[in-house]
Enzyme design. Sequence first.
Site, PDB file in Angstrom:
ATOM      1  N   SER A 150     -48.658 -36.218 -16.554  1.00 58.81           N
ATOM      2  CA  SER A 150     -48.533 -34.865 -16.001  1.00 58.81           C
ATOM      3  C   SER A 150     -47.668 -33.942 -16.848  1.00 58.81           C
ATOM      4  O   SER A 150     -47.683 -32.738 -16.640  1.00 58.81           O
ATOM      5  CB  SER A 150     -47.941 -34.929 -14.587  1.00 58.81           C
ATOM      6  OG  SER A 150     -48.614 -35.885 -13.807  1.00 58.81           O
ATOM      7  N   HIS A 163     -39.172 -34.390 -14.260  1.00 58.00           N
ATOM      8  CA  HIS A 163     -38.819 -34.486 -12.847  1.00 58.00           C
ATOM      9  C   HIS A 163     -37.335 -34.211 -12.630  1.00 58.00           C
ATOM     10  O   HIS A 163     -36.504 -34.563 -13.466  1.00 58.00           O
ATOM     11  CB  HIS A 163     -39.153 -35.887 -12.319  1.00 58.00           C
ATOM     12  CG  HIS A 163     -40.625 -36.152 -12.289  1.00 58.00           C
ATOM     13  ND1 HIS A 163     -41.414 -35.841 -11.210  1.00 58.00           N
ATOM     14  CD2 HIS A 163     -41.462 -36.684 -13.225  1.00 58.00           C
ATOM     15  CE1 HIS A 163     -42.665 -36.176 -11.475  1.00 58.00           C
ATOM     16  NE2 HIS A 163     -42.732 -36.679 -12.689  1.00 58.00           N
ATOM     17  N   CYS A 178     -63.505 -24.394 -25.369  1.00 54.51           N
ATOM     18  CA  CYS A 178     -64.785 -24.908 -25.898  1.00 54.51           C
ATOM     19  C   CYS A 178     -64.659 -26.371 -26.273  1.00 54.51           C
ATOM     20  O   CYS A 178     -65.628 -26.998 -26.685  1.00 54.51           O
ATOM     21  CB  CYS A 178     -65.313 -24.055 -27.048  1.00 54.51           C
ATOM     22  SG  CYS A 178     -64.863 -24.583 -28.704  1.00 54.51           S
TER      23      CYS A 178
END
Lengths: 499, 424, 125
Positions: free
Chosen positions: A45, A49, A451
């Site tokens: 991700s 944190h 793209c």
Amino acid sequence: MYDVVIIGAGVSGSSIARELSRYQVNVCVLEKEEDVCCGTSKANSGIVHAGYDAEPGSLMAKLNVQGNKMMESLSKELDFSFARTGSFVVCTEEENIPKLEALQKRGIKNGVENLQILGKEEALAMEPNLSEDTVAVLYAPTAGIVCPFGLNIAMAENAAVNGVSFFFDTKVETIERMRLAEHPGTSELSENEKAGFQIKTSRGTFEAKYIVNAAGVYADRFHNMVSEKKIKITPRKGEYFLLDKSAGKHVSRTIFALPGKYGKGVLVSQTVHGNLLVGPTATDLDDKEGNYTTADGLAEIREKSGNCVKNIPLRSVITSFAGLRAHEEGHEFLIGELEDVPGFIDCAGIESPGLTSAPAIGKMVAGILKEKMDLKEDPNFQGTRKGILDPSRLSLEEHNELIQKNPAYGNMICRCEMISEGEILDAIHRPLGAKSLDGIKRRTRAGMGRCQSGFCSPRTMEILSRELKVPMEELTKSGGGSKLITGHSKEIYQGEDAE
Amino acid sequence: MKTYDIVIIGGGPAGLAAAVSARKQGEESIVILERDKELGGILNQCIHNGFGLHTFQEELTGPEYAARFMKQVEELGIEYRLNTMVVEISSDKVVTAMSRRDGMYQIRAKALILAMGCRERARGALNIPGYRPAGIYSAGTAQRLVNKEGFMPGRKVVILGSGDIGLIMARRMTLEGAEVKVVAELMPYSGGLKRNIVQCLDDYDIPLKLSHTVIDIKGKERVEGIVLAEVDETNRPIPGTEEFYECDTLLLSVGLIPENELSAQMGIALSNVTSGPVVDESLETNLDGVFACGNVLHVHDLVDFVSEEAATAGKNAACYVKNERMKSGISIPIKAENGVRYTVPSRIDPERMEEKQIVRFRVGKVYKNCRICAFLDGEQIISRKRPVVAPGEMEQVILKKEWFEQPPECTDGSGHELIIRIEE
Amino acid sequence: MERKELICIGCPMGCPVTVEMNGENVVSVTGNTCPRGERYARKEVTDPTRIVTSTVKVRGGAELLVPVKTKEDIPKGKIFECMKALTGVEVSAPIGIGDVIISDVAGTGVDIVATKEVRSVGKAD
């Protein structure tokens, strides 16, 4: 013989390598892939944190909070993208507010600063696309986002500049304790731990006094080769959607869902490059190479994405991907020298918040080795590194000057991310330079845009071929057998008998 | 800062035709900005024949078609800059561009013609599950590798999507030495021209599987195979219909998207249907003096129509610079209804419109034995019989200016209603 | 009497054409909207032909390859022979549109011609 052999050039291995490179010590990193940042470190991700998740007193909690605090100055020293954007944990059910409060308490215990619980109105004022079902949120202003490739590559490059050797396409096959007889000159080293290890790889044998096992989802394999106390690392797959930059401002913080009646939710976050990330799922696998996406996984993200954030423009998805977390059964980082195998240092079970913790993990492991070997600082250590120049940060005049000085910066290769030949040449020729299309992509973002490399890949391949003096047919997407071209047109007609 | 009367973004077929047309209106100060090392755009890699029947009454290959316009550009002495990337356009028509030779610079345009073309949809937009190995190419990327560089992206090929580029690449890969195993199409009809199915697939016994899609990609490093499945009416794979195809390459020909990032940045209103600018009868966008044509406006099947449309944009841009043909202030919206997905233009100024105004559109599904109808203020003005219309083939109607000569009283256009619809 | 259903490839319209045949002889062609359709249909059922396009390598040019085509259509059965004839062919720049690259390809009597101009580089032309 190396003083230390690190297995794995992911974010943990690279951080440890960089921290060790501060000292007068002979270190190498063995990596089975063709580049750094090819396993768990490349597909996650990218969240820094805050540190309220982990159990108070755990190593995870400690290293998370430490790593978070180190990230900003490290990002300046090593020039990678990081932004302290903050995070929300969103509670959508009145009855779960106590859970939110418990999370806040845990965070405070872990040493997370400035945690606040906000009501719906305040939260929506800060994040207008938050779900209307929002009841309350836990706001962590210290959370942030980082470029996972940028962090990993920066640390590895800096380690390399400071003398650490990296061996790629080098897969560790066996690890054995060396018998003392093999080292007659060291017979006075009667202690077991001074005997060292012999590491057989796909590219020859390495010897090391110490081994650091930073092998991600494979850490159990190497641990179990030498130790009687077995561990198990389960690849836990997470699937994601990456959305176009046009969707990047949908939220400005990382939005987590408080686990509730829908189970564990998915996060929605801006990335450091301005895209929107939605995911991950969590599926336990047996296959350590199983980083493929699935129809069910993608459907699950789609379904859960709206729980905490409304109107996510999922038609702007530009790619989906999957990563494998190195999940250890006790859900704790296993860092330290093995009791039954002196000289073998585990860095295992590094799953979330592993990326955040990486700087602290590096410090911790280097600290262990420093003490064991009584390491002296290297006066020549160069602690800063310049990343690849980003011309988009320049003014028109400066940009023009850059092109006048080096015309390669005027040759646009990736039109979606606006990456020129100048940045690509830099990515190829810097320490631990890129050798493949994905290597270029992780370093420069060329091919990462909307793209998805349709436009730039032939152009990037030409540059790679020319600069590395490798024929086009040998170029790969990501090393190994990932060849991009299978041959020349009409070659099947060659050698056919003329009629 | 240098000022040009007309700056054209893109030197492909649209940009070239627009430039030639503007020059023929007497416009002297024109520049074309082209990012590639040559003019002609994507036509340079479309080496197959079939272009130009409409424009030149003969069948040309892509490079030959482009050369005809390039020759005119040269003969008319129109300025163009190659290897030039436009990085930004401001709403007051200041263009920021860069090239190796000229560095980073700005030019001002009195009128601007957007002719940036389109890009291919990528795998990500389709959410095909599986690994992300080497060997997945969009059809146009493969076309460039084969036709411009002489490299084969693969030996055993599956093609997803039966748009024209996919069909053309099925034949190209076969001719150049690959084995094309199947062309799969999600929809129950092909997105390409019928003649391409005949001459690109049937000629080489390549099967076309309609209502099929790729549901898994096998192979971690290089593609090792794909799984194809039939889909139901809602495009969901039907369990039990899965079929494995061994292949080393998956080519995607799954749609084209007008390339409008620059347009969006400068504040041009875009259509949700076409992803191209919303334009009036003069192909002028919501920004004064900014015109659009070709595939950046809406994706075309035939380059001949791109050239025709671009010529209109070029002419109108020249008129704008000369302050001719000013807006009347009346603007009649065209409503696309019942099967008509969109129209270009989507508004008409009854005073500025051509004597014979072309309105192009696409339908949402296949209709057989239908009528294309147009209504002006409730009165049927067109009813044209068509044996078949399909989403893959652009349609058009021609509106005559005389029909609009006695418009109702209100002048904001809101009182008028122009509807184009399909009637079965 | 035999009926054959064809799609005309003479232009992008793709008209469905029906050919009625009596043995080798075409009795009637229906469904076409223009004379090109009738011509195509008559040929397609007796002696189908196609234009073939490809590329050949260029020596000393601004491009690696030059696109080429058969100047006229050639028998369908000769397509792969034509491709084979193009294999390994290399031409020197400069090349102009219409320059003959191979004459009488694969015994068809049809020439292969260049379809794009390729300038030479490295020396003045």
